[in-house]
Each structure stands twice: as C-alpha cells, then as structure tokens.
Scaffold this active site. Structure first.
Site, PDB file in Angstrom:
ATOM      1  CB  SER A 115     -13.088   0.813   0.134  1.00 26.29           C
ATOM      2  OG  SER A 115     -12.067   0.854  -0.848  1.00 26.29           O
ATOM      3  NE  ARG A 173      -7.472 -12.358  -1.452  1.00 28.16           N
ATOM      4  CZ  ARG A 173      -6.724 -11.292  -1.350  1.00 28.16           C
ATOM      5  NH1 ARG A 173      -6.916 -10.437  -0.364  1.00 28.16           N
ATOM      6  NH2 ARG A 173      -5.767 -11.068  -2.225  1.00 28.16           N
ATOM      7  CB  SER A 196      -0.898   0.023   1.243  1.00 29.35           C
ATOM      8  OG  SER A 196      -1.831  -1.010   1.188  1.00 29.35           O
ATOM      9  CG  ASP A 229      -5.382  -7.189   1.921  1.00 30.00           C
ATOM     10  OD1 ASP A 229      -6.467  -7.321   1.341  1.00 30.00           O
ATOM     11  OD2 ASP A 229      -4.632  -6.202   1.756  1.00 30.00           O
ATOM     12  NE  ARG A 276     -10.183  -6.752  -7.170  1.00 27.09           N
ATOM     13  CZ  ARG A 276      -9.159  -6.433  -6.384  1.00 27.09           C
ATOM     14  NH1 ARG A 276      -7.921  -6.603  -6.816  1.00 27.09           N
ATOM     15  NH2 ARG A 276      -9.382  -5.941  -5.187  1.00 27.09           N
ATOM     16  CD  GLN A 310      -8.022  -1.016  -3.466  1.00 30.78           C
ATOM     17  OE1 GLN A 310      -8.942  -1.135  -4.273  1.00 30.78           O
ATOM     18  NE2 GLN A 310      -7.100  -1.947  -3.288  1.00 30.78           N
ATOM     19  NE  ARG A 360      -2.539   4.707   0.286  1.00 31.72           N
ATOM     20  CZ  ARG A 360      -3.118   3.531   0.030  1.00 31.72           C
ATOM     21  NH1 ARG A 360      -2.402   2.538  -0.469  1.00 31.72           N
ATOM     22  NH2 ARG A 360      -4.415   3.343   0.255  1.00 31.72           N
TER      23      ARG A 360
END
Ligand code: S3P
Length: 445
Positions: free
Chosen positions: A174, A357, A29, A326, A129, A176, A33
């Site tokens: 989220s 998942r 992550s 995750d 996705r 993201q 960034r």
C-alpha cells in the site's frame, strides 16, 4: 461530499465512433502530495495542473486548517506558502476528508509527528474504510490514536511531541501506508525505514527528493526498502502535475470498446509503478500506442492513443496489482467485450476501496448480462467477443470508479446501462461527462 440528491445517468451506444484528442485532469496521488509537501516546505511552491477534484480540495482545506497558506491563482494554478517540517498549527475544528482515503491516511502520517491534537472524519464511504493499517505503524513514533471500532473514522490524533523514527515492513502493498510512515518520519530524527513486499507507486519518494530530502531506495527480493533521513529542511519547489493515468483509462477504454473509435489523451503520467493497465491491454491485443515520452516535473509523461479493435481474454497475474490497483473496474468492463475469459488474480485490496470494488464490479457486470465469478480473491469475466447485453441498473456505492466504469460499459452494450449516482465522479474526475460528450458519447442525465 454532502449530496442531497443522487444524480443518475443512462449511457447508450453512440451513433458514431468516439474521436478526439484530449487531456484529463491532474493526477490525484501527485496532487494530494503536492499540497502536503508544499505545506511542509519553507517558502512558496507554485503548482500547475493540480487536480481540482473534491478529494484534493479536502486536502487543500485540511492544509489550510493546519496553517499553510493556499491560494488558487486566476490562471488556475495554485500557490502554497508552507510552515516548515514540524511547523503545522493545531486545527481548531474537525478535519473532514470527504471521500478520500489518500487524504485521510497521508494526513494521519503528517499529524502523527506534530505536537498537536486533531480529529478527522469523512463521508459514509470513508468512515467504513480501515485506518488501523496506518494507525498501527504510526503509533510506533509515539503518536496516540482513538477511533471507532476497527480503527474506523472519526479518528482522534494526539501527535508525538518528540517523534521517534519508525521501522516498518508493510503487511499489504500500500502506497498510502508507506507514504504515511514516510511523512511521519520527516519530523523524527534518524532514519525512517519502510520495507514494501512489492513496489508501490513512488510519488512520495520522488517528491521527498524534489523538495530536498535524502531518500535511499534499495531492492529487496521482489520489493524495496526505502530509507528517509529525518528532519530535513524541505525547500519549496514548483510542481507540474501530469494527467492522471487512472482517469485517462476511462476515455481510452471507451475507444477500445466503441467500434471505429480512436482517442488520444495527451500529457498522461506514465510512472512505471502506475502503468500496469497499459501493459495488460497490450497483452489483450489492444491497439494502444504511447508517443512523445518526456519527463514533466520529475515524472515520466507521454501521449496515449487507443483505437478500437478486438480484445482477447488473458490471465492477469497478482504481481500486476500494485501497478494498476485502481484500474480493475474498467479492465473488467473491457474484459466483458473481449473473446474468452479474463482472470484477474489477487484482488483482495479491492474490497477496501471507496466501496467493496470486487463485489461492486462483479454486480455491475452481472446486472448487464455478463457472466462473472469471484473465486477467492480472483475475478473472472467471461466475454464472447461481442457487445454485452446491458439493460441493467448499476449501484455505484459512493464510488467514482464504479460509476465511470459502468458509464463506459454502457457505450458498448446492446441495451443502455444506467447508474444510480454520478455525483461522486467529481472526487477524481470533474468534467468527466462533458469530456466524454466532447468525444461524441452523447451522455445525458
Ligand atoms: C494511492 C494508493 C492506492 C490507490 C489510491 C491512491 C496513493 O491505495 O488505490 O487510489 O495515492 O497512494 P493503497 O495504498 O490503499 O493501495
């Protein structure tokens, strides 16, 4: 990743305990960034510890295509010369984000507030996705998107010439989506405001401040309100990327599952919004010790030691999800070796990761003789305190974390566990098999 051939692997119980003192690759992550912010800043940013996994290299490639100058130096560190907020150039070809949802969604935010046209695609997993979760809020700044059915990639983006600041309440927790909106807000005047129902990883907020932007973070109920003051001049700022806690989870879990083992992973990021797994494991009775806490590059970091011992099943509340989103596949493998049932609540978001998942984790366990149920959005794993049977073949569905989780399971089961493809492990954890072998795992293709 354009793989021609799958790379299967079989994991079996090692003859001796796993012992070692290691580091893991940089945080995924933070690495994405770091490259994006460095490309949007004025001046030279020097990055050490960058994850050189396929996912992050996709971000590097995209930032290059957008006019930033990125160089890998001989010592493995990276140097980036940025273009300034709003200063990225139109790419002259399609941006291929590979397997990476983070790269695609965050970059969509960056592009939304640049007056350029860009098209983004990805591999078979990424093209399945959901992207509407970012294109819906990003449209509010004036950007226009066209995509396949359901907002799926390939996605064409016409960035806004005069972007407006966005105010948005996240419908799902989220990081993201939050980050995409904040990145778009950099080139807009006024205040960009994101409300999140539960706090999610705050690397974007930390990095905005690190590069000189003004960000206010307020508490609101169980969540937060993040306000970014628009059109800052981002100034280049060096970054030391800590080890990825999501990667550290795999060797640490192996230590907890293979009798007699003890493994230390040094320099792991311990951002409280990422550390849910370690709290959960301690509740399960795991012998996990965190030492030498320190700040590195503005992020809390420490060394983690895990030693083998009995685990008990627990109830993992839905409120834990954002801080360990995750880590559920590897937690489920650990739960299979624990005594009693572990119920992991509220895993809806797992259905839209690199694979479904929730289904893939349940199938991996079931194929290896573990009793497992999906009830609504909850995953229940029934352990009996002894090694699961194993002997199954796990379908990894282009998902690095399913592959690594199944391999770790195979180090503990009575019979070996096979995975159909290890190729995608390189997206987040290059060198995983060799590192596990340095601890005594004895993995061979
Ligand atoms: C990430 C956020 C999480 C996580 C992903 C990385 C990030 O995704 O699963 O691996 O870097 O912001 P969501 O924001 O979709 O929960």
């Amino acid at each position: 990743m354009n793989q021609l051939h799958a790379r299967p692997l079989t994991a079996r119980r090692p003859a001796a305990p796993l012992i070692g003192d290691i580091t893991v690759p940089g945080d995924k992550s933070i690495s994405h960034r770091a490259l994006m912010f460095a490309g949007l800043a004025i001046g030279r940013t020097h990055i050490t510890g960058l994850l050189e996994g396929e996912d992050v290299l996709r971000t590097a490639g995209a930032m290059r295509a957008l006019g930033a100058e990125l160089t890998r130096l001989p010592d493995g560190s990276w140097e980036v010369w940025g273009r300034g907020v709003g200063g990225l150039a139109e790419p002259d070809d399609i941006l291929d984000m590979g397997n990476s949802g983070t790269a695609a969604r965050l970059l969509a935010g960056v592009l939304a507030s640049h007056p350029i046209f860009a098209v983004m695609t990805g591999d078979g997993s990424l093209r399945r996705r959901p992207m509407k979760r970012v294109t819906d809020p990003l449209s509010l700044c004036g950007a226009r998107f066209s995509s396949r059915e359901g907002g799926r990639l390939p996605l064409a983006i016409e960035g806004a010439r005069d972007p407006l600041p966005i105010e948005y309440r996240l419908p799902v927790a989220s990081a993201q989506v939050k980050s995409a909106v904040l990145l778009a807000g950099l080139a807009a005047p006024g205040h960009t405001i994101v409300e999140e129902p539960e706090p999610t990883r705050d690397h974007t907020e930390n990095m905005l401040r690190h590069f000189g932007a003004t960000v206010h973070i307020g508490e609101q109920g169980t969540g937060r309100v993040i306000t970014l003051v628009g059109q800052p001049e981002l100034r280049a700022a060096d970054i030391a990327v800590p080890g990825d806690p999501s990667s550290a989870a795999f060797p640490l879990a192996a230590a907890l599952m293979v009798p007699g083992s003890r493994i230390t992973v040094r320099g792991v990021g311990l951002n409280p919004l990422r550390a849910g797994l370690f709290a959960t494991l301690q509740e399960m009775g795991a012998d996990i010790v965190i030492s030498a806490p320190r700040l590195e590059g503005g992020e809390p970091t420490g060394d983690i030691t895990a030693s083998f011992g009995p685990l008990r099943g627990i109830d993992v509340p839905a409120s834990r999800v954002p801080s360990m989103i995750d880590e559920y596949p590897i937690l489920a493998m650990l739960a299979a070796t624990a005594s009693g049932t572990t119920r992991m609540r509220g895993l809806k978001e797992l259905r839209v990761k690199e694979s479904d998942r929730l289904a893939a984790t349940a199938a991996a366990l079931a194929a290896n003789g573990v009793r497992v149920q999906i009830e609504g959005d909850d995953l229940l794993v029934h352990g009996n305190g002894s090694p699961p049977q194993g002997g199954g073949l796990v379908a990894t569905h282009m998902d690095h974390r399913i592959a690594m989780s199944a391999i770790v399971l195979g180090l503990a089961t009575a019979e070996p566990v096979s995975v159909d493809d290890t190729g995608f492990i390189d997206t987040s954890f290059p060198g995983f098999v060799a590192l596990m072998n340095s601890l005594g795992a004895g993995l061979a293709a």
